[in-house]
Design an enzyme around this catalytic site. Sequence first.
Site, PDB file in Angstrom:
ATOM      1  N   GLU A 142       0.807  -1.219   0.000  1.00  0.00           N
ATOM      2  CA  GLU A 142       0.000   0.000   0.000  1.00  0.00           C
ATOM      3  C   GLU A 142       0.842   1.271   0.000  1.00  0.00           C
ATOM      4  O   GLU A 142       0.314   2.367   0.125  1.00  0.00           O
ATOM      5  CB  GLU A 142      -1.015  -0.006   1.149  1.00  0.00           C
ATOM      6  CG  GLU A 142      -0.466  -0.272   2.525  1.00  0.00           C
ATOM      7  CD  GLU A 142      -1.554  -0.361   3.587  1.00  0.00           C
ATOM      8  OE1 GLU A 142      -2.712  -0.032   3.313  1.00  0.00           O
ATOM      9  OE2 GLU A 142      -1.220  -0.757   4.715  1.00  0.00           O
ATOM     10  N   ASP A 150      -4.614   3.264   0.215  1.00  0.00           N
ATOM     11  CA  ASP A 150      -3.384   3.979   0.570  1.00  0.00           C
ATOM     12  C   ASP A 150      -2.433   4.065  -0.618  1.00  0.00           C
ATOM     13  O   ASP A 150      -1.750   5.080  -0.784  1.00  0.00           O
ATOM     14  CB  ASP A 150      -2.699   3.298   1.762  1.00  0.00           C
ATOM     15  CG  ASP A 150      -3.372   3.691   3.060  1.00  0.00           C
ATOM     16  OD1 ASP A 150      -3.629   4.900   3.232  1.00  0.00           O
ATOM     17  OD2 ASP A 150      -3.669   2.809   3.874  1.00  0.00           O
TER      18      ASP A 150
END
Length: 586
Positions: free
Chosen positions: A437, A461
């Site tokens: 992420e 993210d």
Amino acid sequence: MNKNKKQFEFDALILSPGIAMGPAFFFRRIAIDLEEYNYKVTDIEKEINAFHKACGSSKENLIHTQQLSKKLYDDQFSDVFESQIAILEDTIFLQEIENEIKKGKKSAAIAINNIFKMKKEYFLNLDNEYFRDRALDIADLKQKLLHEIFGIGTDYQLSVPSIIFSELLTPSDTVNFNRNLILGFVTDTGGKTSHASIMAKSLHIPSVVNSDNLSKIIMSGDYVIIDGYIGKIFVNPSQKTIDECIVRKSKFEDHRAKLVKETNLPCMTLDNEEVKIYANVEFVDELDEVKLNGGEGIGLFRTEGLFFERDSIPTEEEQFVLYKKFAEKLKDIPIILRTVDAGGDKLIKDINQPQENNPFLGWRGIRVYLDEPEIFINQLRAIFRSNINGNIKILLPMISCIRELRQAKEIIEEVKNQLEKEKIQFNPKTELGIMIETPAAAMMADIYMGEVDFLSIGTNDLTQYTLAVDRTNIKIAKLFNDMHPAVLKLIKNVVEISDQNQKEISVCGELAGNPRAVAILLGLGVRILSVSPILIPEIKKVIRSVSLTDCKKLVDSILYCDDAFKVIEKADRFFEDKIPNYEYLV
Ligand code: PEP
Ligand code: MG
């Protein structure tokens, strides 16, 4: 609803689908500092009187609210008030609080806090949805009593089922309200992937964002409709608008009911490529829903939800009992438990999170527990001990450099050695994976690959960090584009490397649950998607309506687009061309 008032209509960004109708409630956070009340009590009688006075007025308010709610909603919400009144009439319970004041020499506020906290945790640990719902009523009643003691007005207290308007909602706000009385959420800020909206989706609460500063126009008690299908807010809706919303709601719900009926059909593309759909889960209550909706595993259990539901960090034992229950309940499917991802927009009481200028770039996820390993160690022990069937896997969040992963693995080894020394039964073969992420992790996936059993791409993210766009900021929500070619290229890189290394790879960010993005992910080679349980039937429908050959062609045509909006245009055209009744998939 007041027939003489003019109807206002506003556009809104949809965070969680559905239509809600009811009175507006403006939420303003009021901080209660319990520490002020943590004094040694000398006048016990005074504290007991304060407690009884708070019980008396809370009961009076509850009876009044119950009558009001019956008038407005028949018996629909009666259970909530019934159970809270019953608690206030339970002499054993009242006695426990009196004893805490007398024997523990605690103030009324602290005694209420301690006993209610204990009761709430007890109910939360019961494997029964009815009692878990009562845990919410208990938490809500505690707030009511404390507010009576402090003599301050509303905070998380809803007197009638309401649509909550707020500048901002944090994930813990979403669980602090009495869930049974929330009809919908409207916030001034927040994005599709902010954690409060992910939670609203998990709780099936229609939720939208509007940045027009509606608090200047709407008053608490005004009748409103939020339409999380078409992205609208109606204030003082006309009868015509109400009727249209009711029709739309039933059309969407009928379509969904059809999809749910088909959800156990084989999840294959038209050219017979098998795809697995797992579920993203925040709350224990959602586990039943996973199988009902046709989920084949839990691809992401955000364990933060368990931390938010309590007022403190759950102990190893509490976590062990819970995880063991999950493992037993879902013994034939994999359960990926992500270790707690505190920080960013997820502030957890009892984890001493500092005020940071850039919380999403700050002390978050794995960074927290490498500094304060105790939380991590407790959680790991609970996971290893509960994984008796071998279906639980561990997932680490927010990895941005190999050193962090290696340090975490050292702790994991220490935990196993310790459990062995203590002769405690555990599963040493529990698989380990990491979230991809951060762009750093996506670009270095080849290095990480050798150190873990599986990978899971967190597109929320990954997008935020790749595009430098705060996922919670409505002002730049248009720039938060998880179909941006830069993000897609990173996903492509990770999937290709995983395939070469024969490592399992899934996508668990909100992109996986976007029906318009599914074809792109399939074309990029993704074969496991993990989505909110409510979305599983829709996503399966999309998969069954496309061929992999077409998905690959789509990807070839978009990967070299110079702009995210061009990607969206092509993805939309593909979607509207291939998916029957696409207008009912939000
Ligand atoms: C993500 O970042 O995509 C993810 C799934 O994790 P979270 O949304 O909990 O940050
Ligand atoms: Mg994340």
